[in-house]
Design a protein around this motif. Structure first.
Motif, short mmCIF file in Angstrom:
data_model
loop_
_atom_site.label_atom_id
_atom_site.label_comp_id
_atom_site.label_asym_id
_atom_site.label_seq_id
_atom_site.Cartn_x
_atom_site.Cartn_y
_atom_site.Cartn_z
N PHE A 35 -1.27 11.28 6.29
CA PHE A 35 -2.57 11.80 6.72
C PHE A 35 -2.44 12.91 7.75
O PHE A 35 -1.43 13.02 8.44
N GLU A 59 -9.99 0.48 6.50
CA GLU A 59 -10.54 -0.86 6.70
C GLU A 59 -11.89 -0.83 7.39
O GLU A 59 -12.25 0.18 7.98
N GLU A 73 0.83 -1.21 0.00
CA GLU A 73 0.00 0.00 0.00
C GLU A 73 0.86 1.25 0.00
O GLU A 73 1.94 1.27 0.59
N PHE A 103 -8.35 7.51 6.87
CA PHE A 103 -7.29 8.52 6.99
C PHE A 103 -7.90 9.83 6.50
O PHE A 103 -8.63 9.82 5.49
P1 AMP Z 1 -4.35 -1.15 10.03
O1 AMP Z 1 -4.04 -2.49 10.58
O2 AMP Z 1 -4.45 -1.10 8.55
O3 AMP Z 1 -5.56 -0.54 10.71
O4 AMP Z 1 -3.14 -0.22 10.45
C1 AMP Z 1 -2.90 0.17 11.77
C2 AMP Z 1 -2.41 1.59 11.80
O5 AMP Z 1 -1.16 1.70 11.06
C3 AMP Z 1 -3.34 2.59 11.15
O6 AMP Z 1 -4.37 2.98 12.01
C4 AMP Z 1 -2.35 3.72 10.83
O7 AMP Z 1 -2.01 4.45 11.99
C5 AMP Z 1 -1.12 2.94 10.37
N1 AMP Z 1 -1.23 2.68 8.90
C6 AMP Z 1 -1.74 1.60 8.32
N2 AMP Z 1 -1.73 1.69 6.98
C7 AMP Z 1 -1.21 2.89 6.69
C8 AMP Z 1 -0.95 3.60 5.47
N3 AMP Z 1 -1.20 3.06 4.29
N4 AMP Z 1 -0.41 4.85 5.57
C9 AMP Z 1 -0.14 5.40 6.77
N5 AMP Z 1 -0.35 4.77 7.95
C10 AMP Z 1 -0.89 3.55 7.93
#
Ligand code: AMP
Length: 372
Positions: free
Chosen positions: A185, A262, A180, A252
């Motif tokens: 953000f 998600e 990704e 974000f």
């Molecule tokens: P997730 O498991 O996708 O919810 O990721 C946990 C946390 O990691 C998110 O709430 C963000 O703080 C950070 N994060 C995840 N994906 C991204 C991304 N593509 N860009 C920036 N921060 C991210």
């Protein structure tokens, strides 16, 4: 149906973590008794309902479901193929369709795009060669690589800040993974909606602070300019997934845009403040929605509200409980780095008071928790 059947019912819940514990606590005053299936007989929900010890496998799921009047889940990693084989006369909500999407990050992002909901750039990845090509041609570093399935609380993901150490990512790419774009953000928001058969309601959007992928603090933002947009995205998703129950979407925020990250087809950590901060909590509203009862009001009950997660180690309970307007929830778990042990909610009526209490809590937590 006799009076007894109208007023009292049983709910069988797959998973017995703290979300189950809080669902059961919300159910008791409404005449709803919760029963759980969990591999751990001492899971947090055991304090508030009977836990059947068992893995989320066909035979155990069938036996557990046979006793049920209604079924729901509080844990996302339950095999959908097995759920699809459960007797169809027992209502299972949210839908298997919703759970299936939430279990796969690629399916989630594809759903968002199909519905016209913005996402960051993403690519499915299955090998180091493919990863290296994508980073060369399609998605510049820095980027983030995540397992498509089973990741939570920052586990199963890695930030890529240079191309020299890609070999370290072998373990992640050998599972199905998603590459990704890293989003720069402004802040993160979640939106929690509750969908009944004929009614729906939304809580105020919530600003979330994460450290190393783990939620640390959540704060509802009242009358936020992005509330309407967030609600419209949840509505699209709920329609598509024939959704009944509480649905959470994490975003974000960049400027005035919401980029969907998600979905969680369940009550969510960023909504724990609703227990004291709303007229009807996300837990009670989830129960009301899936049992076909009228939904409760999502209006807030104080001018300011914050929720802090207790991570890794327990803070000093005496100090915390001496603070005004402060509510402590412990999940009865043993201490472990990275583990969510409980949460603290503060609901106050003036900004000064709220800031003072939050500063105190931040200090108590900083002295009790491992450095993240
Ligand atoms: P997730 O498991 O996708 O919810 O990721 C946990 C946390 O990691 C998110 O709430 C963000 O703080 C950070 N994060 C995840 N994906 C991204 C991304 N593509 N860009 C920036 N921060 C991210």
């Amino acid at each position: 149906m006799n009076k007894q059947q109208v007023n009292f019912c049983n709910l069988h819940i797959l998973g017995g973590g703290q979300l189950g514990q809080m669902l059961a606590l919300a159910g008791i005053p409404l005449g709803i008794k919760c029963f759980f299936l969990d591999p751990n007989p001492n899971a947090p929900a055991a304090l508030s309902g009977q836990v059947t010890q068992g893995a989320f496998q066909k035979a155990t799921l069938q036996t557990f479901a046979q006793l049920a009047q209604h079924l729901t889940f509080e844990f996302e990693n339950i095999p959908c193929e097995e759920l699809a084989q459960l007797p169809t006369n027992i209502p299972l909500n949210p839908s298997i369709k919703a759970l299936k999407v939430a279990q796969d990050r690629l399916a989630e992002k594809q759903l968002f795009n199909r519905l016209g909901i913005p996402t960051n750039k993403f690519f499915a990845v299955n090998s180091l060669e493919q990863l290296s090509k994508l980073l060369e041609n399609d998605l510049p570093i820095p980027a983030i690589l995540k397992t498509r399935r089973l990741g939570y609380d920052g586990k199963g993901q890695a930030r890529i800040s240079n191309s020299s150490n890609l070999a370290n990512l072998h373990d992640l790419v050998k599972q199905e993974a998603l590459l990704e774009e890293l989003v720069d953000f402004d802040y993160e928001l979640s939106c929690i909606g509750v969908f009944g058969k004929t009614q729906q309601a939304f809580y105020p959007v919530i600003k979330n602070l994460h450290q190393d992928g783990i939620l640390v603090k959540s704060e509802p933002l009242y009358q936020h300019p992005l509330q309407g947009l967030a609600e419209s995205y949840l509505q699209l998703i709920a329609n598509e997934l024939e959704y009944i129950g509480v649905l959470t979407v994490e975003f974000f925020v960049t400027g005035q845009c919401l980029i969907a990250n998600e979905i969680a087809p369940r009550v969510h950590n960023s909504g724990h403040w609703t227990i004291e901060g709303s007229q009807c909590s996300q837990f009670e509203n989830h129960l009301r929605a899936i049992l076909g009862l009228p939904l409760g009001s999502t209006a807030t009950s104080s001018a300011y509200c914050s929720m802090w997660n207790i991570l890794h180690t327990h803070p000093d309970k005496n100090k915390l409980l001496a603070l005004p307007k402060t509510h402590l929830h412990l999940y009865h778990k043993s201490e472990r780095p990275g583990r969510k042990l409980g949460h603290i909610t503060v609901c106050s009526d003036t900004r000064e008071e709220h800031e003072y209490i939050n500063q105190q809590i931040a200090q108590f937590l900083a002295t009790s928790q491992y450095q993240l």
